[in-house]
Design a protein around this motif. Sequence first.
Motif, short mmCIF file in Angstrom:
data_model
loop_
_atom_site.label_atom_id
_atom_site.label_comp_id
_atom_site.label_asym_id
_atom_site.label_seq_id
_atom_site.Cartn_x
_atom_site.Cartn_y
_atom_site.Cartn_z
N SER A 172 0.85 -1.19 0.00
CA SER A 172 0.00 0.00 0.00
C SER A 172 0.88 1.24 0.00
CB SER A 172 -0.89 0.04 1.25
OG SER A 172 -1.72 -1.08 1.29
N GLU A 181 0.48 5.53 0.21
CA GLU A 181 -0.41 6.66 0.47
C GLU A 181 0.36 7.95 0.44
OE1 GLU A 181 -2.46 6.24 4.16
OE2 GLU A 181 -3.68 4.56 3.45
N ASN A 183 -4.75 9.58 0.86
CA ASN A 183 -5.17 9.07 -0.45
C ASN A 183 -4.30 7.89 -0.84
OD1 ASN A 183 -6.94 11.20 -0.51
ND2 ASN A 183 -5.70 12.45 -1.89
N SER A 184 -4.93 6.79 -1.15
CA SER A 184 -4.20 5.59 -1.53
C SER A 184 -3.82 5.67 -3.00
CB SER A 184 -5.05 4.35 -1.27
OG SER A 184 -4.35 3.20 -1.60
#
Length: 194
Positions: free
Chosen positions: A125, A127, A133-134
């Motif tokens: 992941s 951000e 906000n990914s």
Amino acid sequence: MKRWIVVALLLLPFAFVSDEAFAQIDPEAKLFLGYSYLRAEVDDADEGDAHGGQVEYTYYLNRRAGFTISAAGHWGTLEAPPNIFVVGAFDLEQIPLMAGPTFVVARSNTVDLELSLLGGALKRSLEVPGFGNSVRDDWDPALGANLALDLRLGDRVWLRAAQPGVIFVRSGDRWETDYRIAVGLVIRSGSIIS
């Protein structure tokens, strides 16, 4: 080509194995809990450091081989390439879940050296800091290898002095390479008697 060199170096210790290395009573299982440092590569351009923890459970099928289940979590910052949003870095979260065979390279009363070949999946992941906000949140196939060096502290408690490893992550149409090293405690249980 660089990947094959890493694999060849990890397999090199097998050339020095003798039957005398297996002349001791071996554990039936091991549980490793420790700190893990990761040098991550994303999209062939972004690189960053991440810190976290690693857990591994190894069950031995015989004196020379076992099966390992490995999980880790790493959190850190990834340098961003030049972009129109003027974002200098991304927050990185990486969670590899892998399993595979483990081979005993050398074992004595005070030292264990083992090689694990792993396969599974890796969640990555990214951000934007402060915005949440990914940019990326994917599960990707992963392959890896670890070489673990354990030193005896007591009958059941050992120190994992070093566990260097490499993880190959399939991202889109390419393979990316991450490097990690872990240290921590190993709890041994049971015994396989020759």
